[in-house]
Design a protein around this motif. Structure first.
Motif, short mmCIF file in Angstrom:
data_model
loop_
_atom_site.label_atom_id
_atom_site.label_comp_id
_atom_site.label_asym_id
_atom_site.label_seq_id
_atom_site.Cartn_x
_atom_site.Cartn_y
_atom_site.Cartn_z
N GLN A 65 1.08 -1.09 0.59
CA GLN A 65 -0.21 0.42 -0.09
C GLN A 65 1.16 1.09 0.14
O GLN A 65 2.46 1.10 -0.19
CB GLN A 65 -0.99 -0.30 0.92
N ALA A 72 -4.72 7.46 -0.32
CA ALA A 72 -4.53 6.46 -0.72
C ALA A 72 -4.26 6.01 -2.47
O ALA A 72 -4.88 6.97 -2.88
CB ALA A 72 -5.87 4.79 -0.48
N THR A 74 -4.53 4.76 -5.47
CA THR A 74 -5.54 3.67 -6.05
C THR A 74 -6.19 4.42 -7.40
O THR A 74 -5.80 5.70 -7.69
CB THR A 74 -6.53 3.15 -5.10
#
Length: 282
Positions: A65, A72, A74
């Motif tokens: 991650q 985050a 993503t």
């Protein structure tokens, strides 16, 4: 007062390229303090540039991650992250799309649908910050290497990111151009309170950073202040890296039988002072 959280956090990041057996990044974990200058060093193919590309969503992680500026990493967040993390690449010409310098700096703002009055103000401010106002109407192709890199930096600054990553951004410049671009970045960091990431082969550049990260064959092998990292001169050489001039000088003097210098890393001013003290006792 609570300590500010890291602006970048990476936990067991792994990236694989289809044509390579060895992962480009192999379960790397690290944090980057906000408002710091962090240099990332390693030999060619060690994974330095892949690390920057993973943060910016230009390569896809196979595991782990990442968090950049509170988001985050993503697919859903990637455009917001790119507003917070600007990357200046090795060859600025690969980033040029405008017919003039001003057009090029405005390109990212146009994509972000910034209203034109605000866009003009931000373009002018960004060019002023890098000392390129007088070149606004020039064609980028007619600029010097250092000037092109300044325009690339201006294009990133106009987007007002919290983080600027220099991916070997000075490696194609002559010493004067390199020094000029780095001084510009130091001034901008101080003025705008930016976080700077610098992927570099220039150990003198890395020695001026607040923090140094060493990557070898896709793995994080060392992290610390420049004195902590460069005191391990032989280990860096074993990884295919050079060492700063002062460490090489210390090694050469020792090989010639001249001892008595501190074992810790010394910058050039400290080395000159220590050599003078050593000479005065001979």
């Amino acid at each position: 007062m609570a300590e500010e959280p890291p602006i970048i956090s990476i936990d067991h990041l792994t990236v694989r390229y289809a044509e390579q057996e060895q992962p480009a990044l192999d379960s790397i974990s690290l944090t980057i303090p906000a408002h710091s200058w962090t240099a990332i060093i390693g030999h060619n193919g060690s994974g330095k540039s892949t690390l920057i590309k993973a943060m910016d969503g230009l390569v896809t992680a196979d595991g782990g991650q990442m968090t950049v500026a509170g988001l985050a990493v993503t697919e859903q967040n990637i455009w917001q992250i790119r507003q917070r993390l600007g990357v200046v690449f090795q060859n600025p010409e690969n980033q040029f799309v405008g017919a003039t310098v001003a057009d090029d700096v405005a390109f990212g703002l146009e994509n972000a649908q910034v209203p034109r009055p605000e866009m003009l103000t931000r373009v002018n401010n960004a060019l002023a910050q890098v000392g390129m106002t007088d070149f606004a109407d020039r064609e980028p192709a007619h600029l010097s290497g250092g000037q092109k890199q300044r325009v690339a930096i201006a294009g990133i600054l106009a987007l007002a990111p919290a983080i600027i990553a220099l991916d070997e951004a000075t490696s194609m410049l002559d010493p004067q151009g390199r020094a000029s671009v780095l001084q510009t970045m130091r001034d901008l960091k101080a003025k705008e309170n930016l976080t700077i990431l610098s992927v570099t082969h220039d150990l003198e550049e890395a020695a001026a950073a607040d923090h140094v990260i060493v990557i070898d064959n896709g793995r994080l092998v060392a992290s610390g202040t420049p004195p902590e990292i460069f005191a391990e001169g032989p280990a860096l050489i074993d990884m295919g890296l050079s060492v700063p001039f002062t460490e090489q000088l210390k090694s050469d003097l020792a090989a010639g039988g001249i001892t008595g210098l501190p074992a810790d890393y010394l910058n050039e001013e400290e080395m000159a002072d220590q050599l003078w003290k050593l000479y005065s006792t001979m």
